[in-house]
Design a protein around this motif. Structure first.
Motif: not given
Ligand code: MG
Ligand code: ATP
Length: 430
Positions: A114, A116, A122
């Motif tokens: 992803r 991000e 993350r």
């Molecule tokens: Mg998320």
């Protein structure tokens, strides 16, 4: 001078010092899932973009902003999978695994992608361990998924560090009626909403519920709540789940604002959250998606699943000091050979040891070196024993077994007795 090449931001190397914790987590999980009768499925990392656009839903962060999408050489649009459920549903349908109402209990693990903003917990390439169950409509299976994750936390020793949050999103009709009520309430207060939430009011209003903005949250305090819009069946399903969790003593917190970021969820949603990792505190999240299979063109098929973030769980293991010390892959034995003939004998001996003791980790020192330098290497390797082969040992068909981790005496052991001696001292099974 050419610039040194680096890994892509947010895509991490998992270095040798970290892989033992990863294998520990993956191994514990795989054994646990075996014990509950789940089967592993391995899925491609790349799928047609349409799969995610349709499955996860336009208007979600994942589809709108986070997907790694590119054109294949034949101009078809492909995407690196941002999650596992859509691909799993695709595979189940494609291979008829859920046909005739047969129950499928599946698990998988692997990388997800992803785009991000990278930060602690993350990343742009991260790993999930996921479970998906098909053709089980009742709350019993929702409970089983939660119960087995609770058992995993217990086995890993982190049960006290995580809490369970639960909500019911009701049926799609419930959500549609609620969405209208919420939009009406928030439209009247549009100017007070943060920018993101203003945008979401038209794209994905339910997501406003988990806005991090304090003023928006304050506004939501008096907003209509989803719980008031549930139909009788959804309500009964939710009560059934809670009763089962109560029965086995799993504590939960009802979080009426828990909506999840993916469009396919209905009825049960849950998250396991920790306060030990800062902002990225959700280590496992899942829910029911009874509409997804039909949305992909299959017969209506109940589905429910979850995914946990492996990086966050490894971080949590490390933070809590729960990575077992015996995970060290240090060798059991390190053979120091002196002279060409001894080197050949060392090679033969090490292969014979591997034949008899499959669990033995043994290194053979390659290349010449003084006694001193070879022992230094043996010690540095972390081995329990140095096995010494010099001219004298060759002549007598023995090995000098020198303990490196305690002060006990070096012993001279015959070649035929060596495997038995090591097995006994290292408690290895032959
Ligand atoms: Mg998320
Ligand atoms: P978050 O609210 O943290 O962004 P999410 O709702 O996007 O999570 P899911 O799609 O439900 O997450 O994924 C399940 C789990 O996978 C998360 O709870 C988290 O542990 C992990 N996860 C999701 N995105 C990332 C990421 N970018 N890096 C590391 N782990 C992630």
């Amino acid at each position: 001078m050419s610039k040194t090449l680096q890994a892509i931001r947010g895509m991490n190397d998992i270095l040798p010092a970290q892989t033992p914790a990863w294998r520990y987590l993956e191994g514990t999980f795989a054994e646990l899932l075996d014990s509950y009768g789940y089967s592993e499925i391995r899925l491609p990392i790349v799928e047609y973009t349409e799969l995610f656009a349709r499955g996860i839903g336009e208007g979600t962060d994942v589809v709108d902003k986070e997907m790694y999408t590119f054109l294949d050489r034949n101009e078809e649009s492909l995407t690196l999978r941002p999650e596992g459920t859509a691909g799993c549903v695709r595979a189940v349908l494609e291979h008829g695994l859920s046909g005739g109402g047969q129950v499928q209990k599946l698990w998988y693990m692997g990388p997800m992608f992803r785009y991000e903003k990278p930060q602690k917990g993350r990343y742009r390439q991260f790993h999930q361990i996921g479970v998906e169950v098909f053709n089980q409509p009742g709350p019993d299976i929702d409970a089983e998924l939660i119960i087995l994750t609770a058992r995993l936390w217990k086995q890993l020793g982190m049960a006290d560090a995580v809490t369970l949050q639960l909500n019911s999103l009701g049926s799609s009709e419930d959500r549609a009626r609620y969405r209208d009520a919420l939009v009406e309430y928030l439209k009247a207060r549009f100017e007070q909403l943060d920018e993101d939430s203003q945008r979401r009011l038209t794209t994905n209003p339910l997501r406003i519920l988990d806005s991090k903005n304090a003023q928006t949250q304050a506004l939501l305090a008096d907003a209509p709540t989803l719980a008031d819009y549930l139909d009788d069946e959804s309500r009964a399903h939710f009560e059934g789940l809670k009763a089962r969790l109560d029965a086995v003593g799993i504590a939960y917190e009802i979080n009426p604002k828990l909506v999840r970021g993916l469009d396919y969820y209905g009825r049960t949603v849950f998250e396991w959250v920790t306060d030990k990792l800062g902002a990225q505190g959700t280590v496992c999240a899942g829910g029911r998606y009874d509409g997804l299979v039909a949305q992909f063109g299959g017969k209506p098929t109940p589905g429910v699943g979850f995914a946990m973030g492996v990086e966050r769980l490894v971080l949590l293991l490390e933070t809590l000091g729960l990575v077992p010390a015996e995970l060290s892959r240090a060798p059991h034995a390190y053979i120091c050979a002196f002279g060409e003939a001894a080197e050949l004998a060392a090679l033969q001996l090490s292969e014979r040891l591997r034949d008899t003791l499959p669990g033995l980790r043994v290194l053979v020192n390659a290349g010449a070196g003084s006694f001193k330098s070879q022992f230094k290497k043996a010690d540095k390797s972390g081995a329990h024993f140095a096995l010494i082969l010099g001219e004298d040992e060759l002549a007598q068909r023995v090995v000098g077994v020198k303990p490196l981790r305690d002060d006990s005496e070096q012993q001279s052991i015959g070649w035929d007795a060596l495997a038995g001696h090591l097995a006994a001292s290292l408690q290895l099974r032959a």
